[in-house]
Design an enzyme around this catalytic site. Structure first.
Site, mmCIF file in Angstrom:
data_model
loop_
_atom_site.group_PDB
_atom_site.id
_atom_site.type_symbol
_atom_site.label_atom_id
_atom_site.label_comp_id
_atom_site.label_asym_id
_atom_site.label_seq_id
_atom_site.Cartn_x
_atom_site.Cartn_y
_atom_site.Cartn_z
ATOM 1 N N TYR A 192 0.939 -1.072 0.062
ATOM 2 C CA TYR A 192 0.018 -0.004 0.010
ATOM 3 C C TYR A 192 1.034 1.278 0.060
ATOM 4 O O TYR A 192 1.158 1.619 1.120
ATOM 5 C CB TYR A 192 -1.006 0.058 1.018
ATOM 6 C CG TYR A 192 -1.796 1.345 1.540
ATOM 7 C CD1 TYR A 192 -2.310 2.004 0.113
ATOM 8 C CD2 TYR A 192 -2.084 1.632 2.769
ATOM 9 C CE1 TYR A 192 -3.393 2.950 0.499
ATOM 10 C CE2 TYR A 192 -2.971 2.642 2.757
ATOM 11 C CZ TYR A 192 -3.688 3.359 1.718
ATOM 12 O OH TYR A 192 -4.392 4.334 1.897
ATOM 13 N N ASP A 240 -2.485 -1.381 -3.834
ATOM 14 C CA ASP A 240 -2.861 0.224 -4.350
ATOM 15 C C ASP A 240 -1.474 0.909 -4.365
ATOM 16 O O ASP A 240 -1.058 1.188 -3.406
ATOM 17 C CB ASP A 240 -3.591 0.592 -3.137
ATOM 18 C CG ASP A 240 -4.187 2.116 -3.253
ATOM 19 O OD1 ASP A 240 -3.667 2.596 -4.327
ATOM 20 O OD2 ASP A 240 -5.074 2.662 -2.505
ATOM 21 N N HIS A 278 -12.699 1.396 -3.500
ATOM 22 C CA HIS A 278 -11.871 0.573 -4.434
ATOM 23 C C HIS A 278 -12.767 -0.756 -5.005
ATOM 24 O O HIS A 278 -13.502 -1.062 -4.158
ATOM 25 C CB HIS A 278 -10.636 0.110 -4.019
ATOM 26 C CG HIS A 278 -9.465 1.309 -3.878
ATOM 27 N ND1 HIS A 278 -8.525 1.482 -4.718
ATOM 28 C CD2 HIS A 278 -9.516 2.290 -2.819
ATOM 29 C CE1 HIS A 278 -7.833 2.560 -4.230
ATOM 30 N NE2 HIS A 278 -8.564 2.931 -3.133
#
Length: 301
Positions: free
Chosen positions: A154, A193, A296
């Site tokens: 992330y 991500d 998301h």
């Protein structure tokens, strides 16, 4: 993402697919599906990996996350922004996912965090970088398997008014060094991500976002450098297969300004693979129907 297992005959590198064939317009639902009949089993001999920013695992679990995972049944599930302070022991069955890896933020409670759920036994797992100060927010899990390294990440956001852009640039430099070191032994699947829309095709409104976090020239050039690699290039697997996909490629729709309904999204979630792995990639699928448990949608390799 579906990946042929090691030992399977390698095909030539997949050609770019002309377009994402859609029988209906790009979805703009705001709640998770109740019917997952659109999910097909992976081809025989393929490994199925999902990356998913859940924007609070506790909240997502009340909004359809578990039902999606049950329907998808990936071999490996990588989660970002869990916001968990400690492992959620009863989230997913250890019969289904015996290997459950958690990396929680030490810097701030209820913030950031990553997790990996795996049906396959890892050979080795590490958390963060060697410089622990750079990842005190639980952002990085590296898992070694027989034929590849999985880097589940992330990436830090540059922040409002780009207040963390310098930190973001340091992170990217550390990540490139990390990937380079891993690739000396095995190819890498770098996923999560990654908090960048690499090209103008990767967000709905590029013209007004050049100084927005995730679309600055600095972040985009840094991602280009990451793809270039040191010994061999790395491949943005989705974009390799779908070079012109636009709205059907977006993986993030902010809650503000009714972005989902208007289909105003960003492509922030990726599978980046070492070039030698790309011939084994069967497909990368944006589960854009699966919105509502988070801001998301899941991405499947």
């Amino acid at each position: 993402m579906a990946v042929k297992r090691a030992g399977d005959a390698d095909a030539s590198e997949p050609a770019a697919k002309k377009a994402l064939t859609q029988s209906a317009p790009v979805p703009n639902n705001k709640t998770m599906p109740t019917d997952y009949g659109f999910i097909e089993a992976a081809p025989a001999g393929c490994l199925k990996i999902v990356t998913y920013n859940v924007n609070s695992l506790a909240a997502a679990s009340k909004k359809g996350f578990k039902e999606y995972v049950a329907a998808e049944s990936p071999d490996i599930l990588c989660l970002q922004e869990t916001k968990a302070n400690q492992p959620m022991a009863f989230l997913l069955s250890k019969t289904q996912y015996p290997h459950q890896l958690w990396h929680c933020s030490r810097a701030k409670k209820g913030y950031s965090g990553t997790a990996v759920f795996s049906k396959r036994k890892p050979l080795r797992t590490t958390y963060g970088f060697e410089d622990n100060k750079l990842d005190d927010e639980g952002r990085l899990i590296t898992v070694e398997y027989d034929s590849f390294h999985l880097v589940a990440c992330y990436v830090p956001n540059a922040g409002e008014k780009l207040v963390r852009l310098d930190r973001r640039m340091r992170w990217d430099e550390a990540m490139r060094a990390h990937l380079d070191a891993l690739e000396q032994t095995k190819p890498v699947i770098y996923t999560g991500d990654l908090n960048v829309a690499h090209a103008e095709v990767d967000l709905a409104r590029p013209d007004t976002n050049h100084r927005s976090a995730g679309f600055t020239d600095e972040e985009r050039q840094s991602f280009t450098t990451t793809l270039q690699g040191s010994a061999l290039p790395r491949v943005d697997a989705f974009r390799q297969l779908y070079p012109t996909a636009r709205a059907d490629a977006y993986t993030y729709f902010g809650y503000r300004a009714n972005c989902r309904e208007k289909r105003l999204g960003w492509r922030l979630d990726y599978f980046v693979v070492s070039q030698p792995l790309m011939p084994r990639v069967v497909d990368v699928i944006n589960r854009n129907q699966c919105y509502g448990a988070s801001d998301h949608v899941p991405l499947l390799l």
